[in-house]
Design an enzyme around this catalytic site. Structure first.
Site, PDB file in Angstrom:
ATOM      1  N   HIS A 160       1.744  -7.427  -6.887  1.00  0.00           N
ATOM      2  CA  HIS A 160       2.142  -6.135  -6.810  1.00  0.00           C
ATOM      3  C   HIS A 160       3.360  -5.780  -6.790  1.00  0.00           C
ATOM      4  CE1 HIS A 160      -2.370  -5.776  -5.326  1.00  0.00           C
ATOM      5  NE2 HIS A 160      -2.476  -5.757  -6.790  1.00  0.00           N
ATOM      6  N   CYS A 247      -1.935  -3.198   1.620  1.00  0.00           N
ATOM      7  CA  CYS A 247      -3.108  -3.786   1.704  1.00  0.00           C
ATOM      8  C   CYS A 247      -4.279  -3.429   1.947  1.00  0.00           C
ATOM      9  CB  CYS A 247      -3.221  -5.460   1.203  1.00  0.00           C
ATOM     10  SG  CYS A 247      -1.772  -6.129   1.356  1.00  0.00           S
TER      11      CYS A 247
HETATM   12  C1  CIR Z   1      -6.335 -10.091  -4.120  1.00  0.00           C
HETATM   13  O1  CIR Z   1      -5.768 -11.038  -4.819  1.00  0.00           O
HETATM   14  O2  CIR Z   1      -6.585  -9.273  -5.569  1.00  0.00           O
HETATM   15  C2  CIR Z   1      -6.498 -10.615  -2.412  1.00  0.00           C
HETATM   16  N1  CIR Z   1      -6.505 -11.909  -2.268  1.00  0.00           N
HETATM   17  C3  CIR Z   1      -5.070 -10.047  -2.407  1.00  0.00           C
HETATM   18  C4  CIR Z   1      -4.659  -8.474  -2.136  1.00  0.00           C
HETATM   19  C5  CIR Z   1      -3.767  -7.923  -2.056  1.00  0.00           C
HETATM   20  N2  CIR Z   1      -3.547  -6.361  -1.796  1.00  0.00           N
HETATM   21  C6  CIR Z   1      -2.087  -6.138  -2.092  1.00  0.00           C
HETATM   22  O3  CIR Z   1      -1.147  -6.315  -2.068  1.00  0.00           O
HETATM   23  N3  CIR Z   1      -2.220  -4.257  -2.410  1.00  0.00           N
END
Ligand code: CIR
Length: 258
Positions: A160, A247
């Site tokens: 991201h 996150c």
């Molecule tokens: C994903 O791949 O969607 C999750 N394992 C990690 C998401 C992390 N979110 C973020 O950095 N906002």
């Protein structure tokens, strides 16, 4: 008051999505303890934490930031780029309705909150593996109606936009500039993450402090040299799920009056 919606760690977290990382065993109990410490730290920094129960069937649901963007006037709920995560927004929409009217981005547009870097009324939105041009187009239209300007920012080296850079305050960004197109960020000061800590850019600036994962001591020293007050937090188990500090919460001002 600054409010953070959080959600307990799913017992299925070991089945999380992974894009740039190899799968490693995740200690669920430790992950839960680290997440509680995160909630506690936010509370100590003056944030009101609204902690939702875990979603046992949704492995990535602790990463609530990706489900929506809460602006002062409206909450925008996303079809996430990771199809396995889309059901996370069902219960989140119900919760957000307590705080804001809701607008929805619709497929084929996809957006994830980890791609949105807000600085005042500017929204920089990562064009990434999870957020596409149609998603950004729809988000721009909604945001413009409420007086926000959306600027796309292509991301190449990580999941991201906020894995590549976050805003520290004082017109300064912490970033790994090799992972993104920096041209949308003209006029900001940069602090570059040290070469030995390429993933250290995902920090959370709140309550006058910058929260940083404990695993990045070189970045900590650098930020302190530049006058930022840093608090370190061990989030090792959530990092194995490709999560960072932003996150695990959806942050917004609860009592907003126009
Ligand atoms: C994903 O791949 O969607 C999750 N394992 C990690 C998401 C992390 N979110 C973020 O950095 N906002």
């Amino acid at each position: 008051m600054l409010t953070a919606i959080t959600r307990g760690v799913s017992p299925a977290i070991a089945e999380c999505e992974l894009t740039f990382l190899e799968r490693l065993p995740i200690d669920f109990r430790k992950a839960t303890e680290q997440h509680r410490d995160y909630e506690l730290l936010l509370t100590l920094l003056g944030v009101r934490v609204v902690s939702l129960p875990a979603e046992p069937r949704l492995p990535d649901s602790v990463f609530v930031e990706d489900t929506a963007l809460v602006l002062d006037e409206v909450a925008v709920v996303f079809p996430m780029g990771a199809a396995s995560r889309r059901r996370e927004t069902i219960s989140m929409s119900e919760v957000l309705l307590r705080y804001r009217p809701i607008e929805n981005i619709v497929l084929p547009g996809t957006v994830e909150g980890g791609d949105i870097l807000r600085i005042g009324r500017k929204l920089f939105v990562g064009l990434s593996r999870r957020t596409n041009e149609e998603g950004i187009r729809q988000l721009s239209a909604i945001a413009a109606r409420h007086g926000y300007e959306v600027t796309p920012a292509p991301v190449t080296g990580c999941l991201h936009l906020k894995s590549a850079c976050t805003y520290l305050g004082k017109n300064t960004l912490l970033g790994n500039r090799a992972w993104m197109d920096v041209s949308p960020f003209d006029g900001y000061e940069w602090i570059d993450v040290p070469a030995e800590e390429p993933a250290a850019a995902n920090t959370l600036a709140v309550g006058g402090k910058v929260i940083l994962p404990e695993s990045y001591p070189h970045t900590r020293s650098l930020l302190e040299e530049r006058g930022f007050a840093v608090v370190s937090l061990d989030i090792s188990e959530l990092q194995k799920a490709e999560g960072g500090l932003t996150c695990s919460s959806l942050l917004f001002e609860e009592e907003y009056e126009e």
